[in-house]
Design an enzyme around this catalytic site. Structure first.
Site, PDB file in Angstrom:
ATOM      1  N   LYS A 226      47.419  40.440  32.173  1.00 15.84           N
ATOM      2  CA  LYS A 226      48.643  40.893  32.826  1.00 15.84           C
ATOM      3  C   LYS A 226      49.350  39.636  33.323  1.00 15.84           C
ATOM      4  O   LYS A 226      48.937  39.026  34.308  1.00 15.84           O
ATOM      5  CB  LYS A 226      48.365  41.814  34.017  1.00 15.84           C
ATOM      6  CG  LYS A 226      47.708  43.154  33.647  1.00 15.84           C
ATOM      7  CD  LYS A 226      46.238  43.118  33.820  1.00 15.84           C
ATOM      8  CE  LYS A 226      45.605  44.478  33.551  1.00 15.84           C
ATOM      9  NZ  LYS A 226      44.155  44.372  33.324  1.00 15.84           N
ATOM     10  N   HIS A 404      41.198  48.574  42.077  1.00 13.28           N
ATOM     11  CA  HIS A 404      41.307  47.943  40.755  1.00 13.28           C
ATOM     12  C   HIS A 404      41.387  46.423  40.852  1.00 13.28           C
ATOM     13  O   HIS A 404      41.437  45.730  39.829  1.00 13.28           O
ATOM     14  CB  HIS A 404      42.544  48.510  40.043  1.00 13.28           C
ATOM     15  CG  HIS A 404      42.586  48.251  38.581  1.00 13.28           C
ATOM     16  ND1 HIS A 404      43.599  47.538  37.982  1.00 13.28           N
ATOM     17  CD2 HIS A 404      41.736  48.602  37.574  1.00 13.28           C
ATOM     18  CE1 HIS A 404      43.382  47.473  36.683  1.00 13.28           C
ATOM     19  NE2 HIS A 404      42.259  48.110  36.408  1.00 13.28           N
ATOM     20  N   ASP A 411      33.083  31.131  50.441  1.00 13.55           N
ATOM     21  CA  ASP A 411      33.152  30.287  51.643  1.00 13.55           C
ATOM     22  C   ASP A 411      34.571  30.097  52.158  1.00 13.55           C
ATOM     23  O   ASP A 411      34.889  29.066  52.769  1.00 13.55           O
ATOM     24  CB  ASP A 411      32.521  28.918  51.368  1.00 13.55           C
ATOM     25  CG  ASP A 411      31.027  29.020  51.101  1.00 13.55           C
ATOM     26  OD1 ASP A 411      30.456  30.106  51.338  1.00 13.55           O
ATOM     27  OD2 ASP A 411      30.430  28.030  50.655  1.00 13.55           O
TER      28      ASP A 411
END
EC number: 2.7.8.-
Length: 486
Positions: A226, A404, A411
């Site tokens: 995407k 989703h 850390d």
């Protein structure tokens, strides 16, 4: 006549066993993971015809002859482009934090370029905010817009994005849109595809599903990236497809999808642009390399920018890199590790790394959706819970919809966000993209998002988990055995 039928029967039996032996030998010679090989062999010997057809269809990574030839042909020009990019030394980070150093070195050596610095990065967690920001950027575009999505579902604000993209094309902006054939089937069956093409947008149906070619290319190999790139300077990526959650899969019974997208400005758009150009050439045969780096890399504030590495995975890209990156990030954790994913079917190596991190004192949390739109993956995921809980991993089940988001935070400084699920398909098969960010400021932003997810989740109680019904345990183990194939 009796002799004839006897001969035919023996030939059929011989052919049957030769076929099974041939497929068995092919599985053994492929040097695949042992669990995967064992699962395939079990299917083939229990259900021979079904197993053989399934293996020939989806058992091996076939990009297809034409696409494979294009992938090989594009690399000389792509390599030259990358060498030209290296000449822009001012955009590359020379040092990284201690927690990110090993991962950035891995990415540089496997992909050929270092992480780029000086990027401005914004996290967007609301779908309306994502689409409104995207529409504004499309309206301000001056040169080119490139998009690729797994799913484009018409309806709601997705239609507004489509309208703005068509308006941009009509005013002379060069617009390209690549959508996965299987994921965006509703789009290609709608009037939108023709409307966009008529407006001047180049629309490509990636990895087109064709049952006549099922044995020539894997039909479950999908374009799962995407990405949006605008003017080679603004970029978007993350877990969100081009869908309005209020209209998408409302009958699935899992609630609205919850996603995360990153909006970026800076040299990282160039790195993402070369990934897009490779995808475009593999699919269409047309070469669309981004402009030379010295043209499209604009001034930026190095002190306030984020350092980002882009990891692209899939056929034609460095093999196993995203899996290596996840392992490296997990082993780098010293204080805490938080992972979010909708689909959790890890490799044995990744599962071992996560459990080992918890056992050496790292605070490890995994956030998963309580309800999943994939029944198979949902049951397979549960098969890993006992081992995780025994190691001290916290498992949060998100109750605010289908979570989703794909993210990893180590850390508070090393972040991974993108399209990769923690399952076999994302790790070794699909075309995916992941951003690796070395920055405490971005880490704090991502931590705030993950904390919000945790506040809407239920912590899985290990004491209650061991008391679940026997039928659930049996179902989990069944799907666990076939998890290497999911």
């Amino acid at each position: 006549m009796t002799t004839f039928y006897t001969v035919v029967s023996w030939l059929v039996i011989l052919g049957y066993w030769v076929l099974i032996a041939g497929v068995t030998l092919r599985i053994l010679m492929k040097r695949r993971a042992v669990p995967s090989a064992m699962a395939w062999l079990l299917i083939i010997y229990i259900l021979p015809l079904v197993g053989i057809i399934a293996y020939l269809s989806v058992g091996e990574l076939h990009l297809g002859k034409r696409r494979a030839e294009r992938a090989r042909a594009m690399w000389p020009s792509t390599a030259k482009w990358l060498n030209d990019l290296k000449a822009c030394k001012h955009i590359f980070a020379q040092e990284n934090s201690s927690v990110a150093s090993s991962l950035f070195k891995l990415c540089e050596r496997r992909q050929g370029i270092a992480g780029v610095k000086g990027n401005q990065l914004q996290l967007l967690t609301d779908s309306d905010d994502v689409m409104q920001a995207l529409i504004r950027d499309i309206q301000l575009a001056r040169h080119n817009i490139e998009m690729v999505f797994y799913i484009w579902q018409p309806g709601g604000m997705a239609d507004q994005v489509a309208e703005s993209l068509m308006a941009a094309a009509r005013r002379g902006i060069h617009c390209r849109l690549m959508l996965d054939s299987a994921g965006s089937v509703a789009f290609f069956r709608s009037p939108w595809a023709a409307m966009m093409r008529n407006a001047g947008i180049e629309v490509v149906e990636a990895l087109k599903v064709n049952l006549m070619r099922v044995f020539l290319r894997r039909m479950d190999l999908r374009q799962h990236r995407k990405m949006v790139m605008i003017d080679n300077y603004i970029a978007y990526t993350g877990s969100m497809n081009m869908v309005d959650p209020r209209f998408f899969k409302q009958d699935a019974g899992v609630g609205q999808w919850v996603d995360l997208m990153a909006r970026m400005e800076g040299p990282v758009a160039t790195a993402m642009g070369i990934v897009y150009s490779c995808d475009w050439e593999i699919e269409t045969g047309k070469r669309i390399l981004p402009p030379p780096p010295d043209v499209n890399i604009m001034p930026f504030e190095q002190a306030s920018g984020h350092t980002i590495h882009t990891i692209a995975s899939g056929p034609g890209f460095p093999e196993d890199l995203i899996h290596q990156a996840l392992l490296t990030a997990t082993y780098a954790a010293r204080e805490y590790l938080i992972m979010t994913t909708p689909y959790f079917v890890p490799s044995d190596d990744l599962l071992h790394a996560i459990c080992t991190a918890a056992q050496r004192g790292v605070d490890v949390s995994i956030i998963l959706p309580r309800k999943n739109d994939s029944l198979l993956v949902g049951w397979a995921s549960r098969a890993f819970f006992s081992e995780l809980l025994a190691a001290g991993v916290k498992i949060y089940q998100f109750e605010g919809g289908l979570l989703h988001t794909k993210s990893v935070l180590v850390d508070g400084e090393l972040s991974l966000v993108g399209t990769v699920n923690l399952d076999m398909r994302s790790l070794w098969l699909n075309f995916e993209i992941t951003l690796v960010i070395d920055d405490t400021g971005f880490g704090a932003d991502l931590a705030a998002v993950q904390d919000d997810y945790i506040s809407r989740s239920r912590l899985l109680d290990a004491r209650l988990w061991v008391k679940r019904p026997l039928w659930q345990r049996i179902t989990e183990r069944l799907f666990y055995f076939f998890s290497p194939l999911l």
